[in-house]
Design a protein around this motif. Sequence first.
Motif, PDB file in Angstrom:
ATOM      1  N   PRO A  55       1.315  -1.023  -0.413  1.00 30.70           N
ATOM      2  CA  PRO A  55      -0.113  -0.114  -0.228  1.00 30.70           C
ATOM      3  C   PRO A  55       0.954   1.369   0.462  1.00 30.70           C
ATOM      4  CG  PRO A  55       0.010  -0.710   2.124  1.00 30.70           C
ATOM      5  CD  PRO A  55       0.692  -2.125   1.194  1.00 30.70           C
ATOM      6  N   GLN A  56       2.051   1.090   0.585  1.00 31.48           N
ATOM      7  CA  GLN A  56       3.030   2.687   0.289  1.00 31.48           C
ATOM      8  C   GLN A  56       3.340   2.282  -0.879  1.00 31.48           C
ATOM      9  OE1 GLN A  56       2.957   3.977   3.449  1.00 31.48           O
ATOM     10  NE2 GLN A  56       1.162   2.376   3.975  1.00 31.48           N
ATOM     11  N   THR A  57       3.618   2.143  -2.005  1.00 32.77           N
ATOM     12  CA  THR A  57       4.107   1.886  -2.921  1.00 32.77           C
ATOM     13  C   THR A  57       3.050   1.774  -4.005  1.00 32.77           C
ATOM     14  OG1 THR A  57       5.553   1.251  -2.518  1.00 32.77           O
ATOM     15  CG2 THR A  57       6.100   0.731  -4.856  1.00 32.77           C
ATOM     16  N   CYS A  58       1.458   1.311  -4.155  1.00 35.88           N
ATOM     17  CA  CYS A  58       1.398   0.960  -5.855  1.00 35.88           C
ATOM     18  C   CYS A  58       0.026   1.439  -4.982  1.00 35.88           C
ATOM     19  CB  CYS A  58       0.559  -1.101  -5.490  1.00 35.88           C
ATOM     20  SG  CYS A  58       2.361  -0.914  -6.102  1.00 35.88           S
ATOM     21  N   HIS A  59      -1.042   1.841  -6.063  1.00 41.26           N
ATOM     22  CA  HIS A  59      -1.779   2.904  -6.156  1.00 41.26           C
ATOM     23  C   HIS A  59      -3.239   2.653  -7.030  1.00 41.26           C
ATOM     24  CE1 HIS A  59      -0.256   5.006  -3.020  1.00 41.26           C
ATOM     25  NE2 HIS A  59       0.702   5.106  -3.331  1.00 41.26           N
ATOM     26  N   ALA A  60      -4.125   2.059  -7.321  1.00 39.58           N
ATOM     27  CA  ALA A  60      -4.890   1.627  -8.066  1.00 39.58           C
ATOM     28  C   ALA A  60      -5.495   2.663  -8.720  1.00 39.58           C
ATOM     29  CB  ALA A  60      -5.675   1.063  -8.086  1.00 39.58           C
ATOM     30  N   MET A  61      -6.360   2.446  -9.795  1.00 37.47           N
ATOM     31  CA  MET A  61      -6.362   3.558 -10.649  1.00 37.47           C
ATOM     32  C   MET A  61      -8.424   2.533 -10.832  1.00 37.47           C
ATOM     33  SD  MET A  61      -4.231   4.730 -13.493  1.00 37.47           S
ATOM     34  CE  MET A  61      -2.588   4.640 -13.694  1.00 37.47           C
ATOM     35  N   MET A  62      -8.959   3.193 -11.859  1.00 40.66           N
ATOM     36  CA  MET A  62     -10.104   2.322 -11.986  1.00 40.66           C
ATOM     37  C   MET A  62     -10.518   2.696 -13.155  1.00 40.66           C
ATOM     38  SD  MET A  62     -12.117   0.021 -11.990  1.00 40.66           S
ATOM     39  CE  MET A  62     -11.951  -1.145  -9.897  1.00 40.66           C
ATOM     40  N   GLY A  63     -10.972   2.322 -14.479  1.00 39.21           N
ATOM     41  CA  GLY A  63     -11.185   2.800 -15.400  1.00 39.21           C
ATOM     42  C   GLY A  63     -11.595   1.330 -16.709  1.00 39.21           C
ATOM     43  N   LEU A  64     -11.747   1.222 -18.124  1.00 38.28           N
ATOM     44  CA  LEU A  64     -12.108  -0.146 -19.104  1.00 38.28           C
ATOM     45  C   LEU A  64     -11.575   0.894 -20.300  1.00 38.28           C
ATOM     46  CD1 LEU A  64     -13.938  -2.269 -19.886  1.00 38.28           C
ATOM     47  CD2 LEU A  64     -15.828  -0.407 -20.355  1.00 38.28           C
ATOM     48  N   HIS A  65     -10.330   0.100 -20.605  1.00 45.68           N
ATOM     49  CA  HIS A  65      -9.214   0.188 -21.574  1.00 45.68           C
ATOM     50  C   HIS A  65     -10.361  -0.101 -22.783  1.00 45.68           C
ATOM     51  CE1 HIS A  65      -6.829  -1.150 -24.213  1.00 45.68           C
ATOM     52  NE2 HIS A  65      -5.151  -0.704 -23.698  1.00 45.68           N
ATOM     53  N   PRO A  66      -9.773   0.966 -23.508  1.00 49.11           N
ATOM     54  CA  PRO A  66     -10.953   0.422 -25.205  1.00 49.11           C
ATOM     55  C   PRO A  66     -10.493  -0.030 -25.771  1.00 49.11           C
ATOM     56  CG  PRO A  66      -8.865   1.829 -24.901  1.00 49.11           C
ATOM     57  CD  PRO A  66      -8.990   2.085 -24.446  1.00 49.11           C
ATOM     58  N   CYS A  67      -9.276  -1.800 -25.907  1.00 54.29           N
ATOM     59  CA  CYS A  67      -9.759  -2.353 -26.412  1.00 54.29           C
ATOM     60  C   CYS A  67     -10.887  -3.778 -25.402  1.00 54.29           C
ATOM     61  CB  CYS A  67      -8.492  -3.313 -25.974  1.00 54.29           C
ATOM     62  SG  CYS A  67      -7.376  -2.161 -27.177  1.00 54.29           S
ATOM     63  N   SER A  68     -11.006  -3.212 -24.329  1.00 55.09           N
ATOM     64  CA  SER A  68     -11.972  -4.363 -23.673  1.00 55.09           C
ATOM     65  C   SER A  68     -13.685  -3.723 -24.007  1.00 55.09           C
ATOM     66  CB  SER A  68     -11.610  -4.079 -22.196  1.00 55.09           C
ATOM     67  OG  SER A  68     -10.688  -5.052 -21.359  1.00 55.09           O
ATOM     68  N   VAL A  69     -13.555  -2.914 -24.748  1.00 56.59           N
ATOM     69  CA  VAL A  69     -14.902  -2.296 -25.303  1.00 56.59           C
ATOM     70  C   VAL A  69     -15.577  -2.974 -26.071  1.00 56.59           C
ATOM     71  CG1 VAL A  69     -16.568  -0.504 -25.878  1.00 56.59           C
ATOM     72  CG2 VAL A  69     -14.805   0.395 -24.823  1.00 56.59           C
ATOM     73  N   GLY A  70     -16.471  -3.594 -26.028  1.00 59.33           N
ATOM     74  CA  GLY A  70     -17.128  -4.716 -26.683  1.00 59.33           C
ATOM     75  C   GLY A  70     -18.959  -4.327 -26.599  1.00 59.33           C
ATOM     76  N   PRO A  71     -20.161  -5.871 -27.391  1.00 56.75           N
ATOM     77  CA  PRO A  71     -21.395  -6.104 -26.800  1.00 56.75           C
ATOM     78  C   PRO A  71     -21.679  -5.368 -25.819  1.00 56.75           C
ATOM     79  CG  PRO A  71     -20.049  -7.655 -28.193  1.00 56.75           C
ATOM     80  CD  PRO A  71     -19.212  -6.598 -27.579  1.00 56.75           C
ATOM     81  N   THR A  72     -21.016  -5.435 -24.547  1.00 51.57           N
ATOM     82  CA  THR A  72     -21.520  -5.384 -23.682  1.00 51.57           C
ATOM     83  C   THR A  72     -20.682  -4.030 -22.533  1.00 51.57           C
ATOM     84  OG1 THR A  72     -20.223  -6.762 -22.050  1.00 51.57           O
ATOM     85  CG2 THR A  72     -21.706  -8.404 -23.124  1.00 51.57           C
ATOM     86  N   PHE A  73     -20.714  -3.781 -22.991  1.00 47.64           N
ATOM     87  CA  PHE A  73     -19.223  -2.537 -22.520  1.00 47.64           C
ATOM     88  C   PHE A  73     -20.563  -1.322 -21.480  1.00 47.64           C
ATOM     89  CE2 PHE A  73     -20.971   0.348 -24.732  1.00 47.64           C
ATOM     90  CZ  PHE A  73     -21.808   1.376 -25.038  1.00 47.64           C
ATOM     91  N   GLU A  74     -21.479  -1.954 -21.806  1.00 53.62           N
ATOM     92  CA  GLU A  74     -21.822  -0.667 -20.559  1.00 53.62           C
ATOM     93  C   GLU A  74     -22.249  -1.290 -19.483  1.00 53.62           C
ATOM     94  OE1 GLU A  74     -24.319  -1.644 -23.396  1.00 53.62           O
ATOM     95  OE2 GLU A  74     -24.614  -0.089 -24.157  1.00 53.62           O
ATOM     96  N   LYS A  75     -22.413  -3.021 -19.249  1.00 50.35           N
ATOM     97  CA  LYS A  75     -22.503  -3.920 -17.691  1.00 50.35           C
ATOM     98  C   LYS A  75     -20.889  -3.165 -17.125  1.00 50.35           C
ATOM     99  CE  LYS A  75     -25.266  -7.975 -18.524  1.00 50.35           C
ATOM    100  NZ  LYS A  75     -25.317  -9.209 -18.992  1.00 50.35           N
ATOM    101  N   GLU A  76     -19.904  -3.285 -17.658  1.00 46.76           N
ATOM    102  CA  GLU A  76     -18.348  -2.875 -17.696  1.00 46.76           C
ATOM    103  C   GLU A  76     -18.090  -1.448 -16.708  1.00 46.76           C
ATOM    104  OE1 GLU A  76     -15.256  -4.763 -17.193  1.00 46.76           O
ATOM    105  OE2 GLU A  76     -15.623  -5.888 -18.571  1.00 46.76           O
ATOM    106  N   LEU A  77     -18.988  -1.000 -17.883  1.00 46.32           N
ATOM    107  CA  LEU A  77     -19.335   0.537 -17.035  1.00 46.32           C
ATOM    108  C   LEU A  77     -20.105   0.901 -15.475  1.00 46.32           C
ATOM    109  CD1 LEU A  77     -19.352   2.963 -20.711  1.00 46.32           C
ATOM    110  CD2 LEU A  77     -17.362   2.427 -19.484  1.00 46.32           C
TER     111      LEU A  77
END
Length: 257
Positions: A55-77
């Motif tokens: 936790p002192q070194t690594c910090h997470a983001m939250m997003g959806l990569h464009p290459c993972s956008v497909g027919p069910t992208f609304e669920k991912e969002l």
Amino acid sequence: MKLIETHAHLYSEQFKPDRAEALHRAVAAGVETILLPNIDHTSIDAMLELEAAFPQTCHAMMGLHPCSVGPTFEKELQRLEDWLAQRPFVAVGECGIDLYWDKTFLPQQQEALRVQLRLAKQYDLPIVLHTRSAFEEAFALVAEAQDGTLRGVFHCFSDGVAEAERIIALGGFKLGIGGVATFKNGGLDKVLPHVAVEHLVLETDCPYLAPVPYRGKRNEPAYLPLVLHRLATLLGQDPEAVAAATTRNAQELFRLA
């Protein structure tokens, strides 16, 4: 020198054999902070486990990569919206538009980016942008959303001087500089001498785009000093000064302690 790695997929399967060792190598090389961009729902658990372990070194983001956008992208969002509502993240990302492999889902990628731009403003977070073979398409949406409150990084910047100037003119955005700066024909040797260091942050995008002399091999955060030294050479500045400036840029942009 204290460096901030602003884009590392250190949670990926390629680091399964030696993830902790790779992180310790990075710290030994002066990399004190590592920011983890998300890909989609399949990467969240591994990313958050890595953050929890270091936790002192690594910090997470939250997003959806464009290459993972497909027919069910609304669920991912919806999943990423739920996560952003649950706990803090350092950024919205990695997101954007990628037309390198396939243009089938361009409208869906555009809508996903619009949603994530809105979320970045809603949560007052920087947005980390992926724009492979799609600079114009992504830039248009970012410029449309910029109301003076939006900030972020054009990750893995590898375009020209004109594109760099347009990004800088938006206000609030940095260029993410990685291993491409070390490539003989990467093109950044003609661009970076014209960009002031206050507009730049460092990244590796590991496990991809390893800098010379490791090009073609697995990249890792410990290689960030190679990017730094190449950048310092192109800017004609002392590496210590460039390290201090890029670290300060990242601290301010991502609001890191």
